[in-house]
Motif scaffolding. Structure first.
Motif: not given
Lengths: 157, 138
Positions: A88-91, A115-119, A129, A131-133, B35, B39, B81, B98, B100-102
């Motif tokens: 996971p990570g935040v892009i 697998g994505t969640l808008s934060l 931003f 959050h993708a799993m 997640h 879903k 959200h 985790t 990456k954290d942008e």
């Protein structure tokens, strides 16, 4: 958007005038209303491009359902197996959508798919931003998201 | 045939909801749990409702099924959200895996400003308007 509203009103008028309240009749009314609006759209500015949007909306719904099932199976597989495959990570994802409606639509659909969640949205409304799993291949994920956004904007614009 | 379709839809819907529940228990941090719940529960509800519609084959039931599915699809992502955002911004720790954290570097916890990182470069068609907007907020 207003075009869809008019189309639904025409469908309801059709149901009222023919006097049989069934789903099939409503569908028939919708189709006749759609044809009427298709003929009218050249003369009425707010209806511009309406006839192209409905097939695109249908195509988008099919695509969305496919993505929904695919993303669910992936998340379900990771939950059901003992080892974590996820990364996971935040892009930060630059948005092309500009109006409130478009941003709402894009961020909701992103929350519901792969697998994505808008934060959060940046203050100037340009970057979402997410959050993708499964960040195994970030470029691939960004391409998928751009593809998704492109399809949504084709419906709303 | 219809019986089989209904059973498959109901079982698959229930299975997705079970997976969502297990996910809430097993997954390591807040965003990944969101997640699982958004879903899987959205798809699970949709399948269960489709099963109901096929079982009754009645237009009044089908209309309600369509309305329920639309409302679930409108509300589930927004709830996810808001919960995810609130959790993140109040400083919930992300999972150790985790990668990456942008968001972190662009968020200022003192002023609650979240910059896009695009302010200076890349002028766009609406940049003048949104610059005014962000100035007004600051």
């Amino acid at each position: 958007m207003i075009g869809l509203f008019w189309n639904l009103l025409l469908a309801l008028a059709w149901v009222g005038l023919t006097g049989s309240i069934t789903a099939m009749n409503l569908l028939a009314g919708f189709i006749f209303g759609y044809i009427a609006l298709m003929v009218l759209q050249k003369q009425v500015p707010v209806l511009k491009g309406y006839s192209r949007r409905i097939p695109r909306l249908a195509a988008f719904l099919m695509y969305f359902l496919k993505e929904l099932v695919k993303s669910n199976l992936r998340v379900a597989y990771d939950i059901a197996t003992p080892v974590w495959h996820m990364k996971p990570g935040v892009i930060a994802f630059p948005l092309r959508a500009e109006t409130d409606m478009e941003i709402l639509f894009v961020s909701s659909v992103i929350s519901l798919t792969p697998g994505t969640l808008s934060l959060d949205l940046s203050d100037d409304r340009k970057v979402l931003f997410i959050h993708a799993m499964f960040l195994h291949d970030e470029e691939q994920l960004r391409n998928d998201l751009r593809e998704l956004e492109h399809r949504i904007l084709k419906v709303t614009r | 045939m219809s019986e089989l379709l209904v059973s498959v839809l109901l079982l698959a819907g229930a299975a997705f909801m079970v997976v969502a529940a297990i996910g809430v228990l097993r997954l390591p941090d807040l965003p990944t749990r969101m997640h699982a719940t958004t879903k899987a529960s959205a798809l699970g509800t949709m399948m269960t409702m489709a099963g109901v519609a096929f079982h009754f084959e009645d237009s009044t039931v089908t209309a309600r099924v369509v309305a329920i599915v639309i409302f679930i699809f409108l509300t589930a992502p927004i709830a996810a959200h808001v919960i995810g955002r609130a959790g993140y911004l109040t400083g919930t720790k992300l999972w150790a895996g985790t990668i990456k954290d942008e968001l972190q570097e662009r968020y200022d916890p003192k002023t609650h400003r979240l910059s896009s990182g695009l302010e200076k470069n890349e002028p766009r068609t609406s940049s003048a308007r949104s610059k005014d907007l962000s100035k007004g907020q600051k």
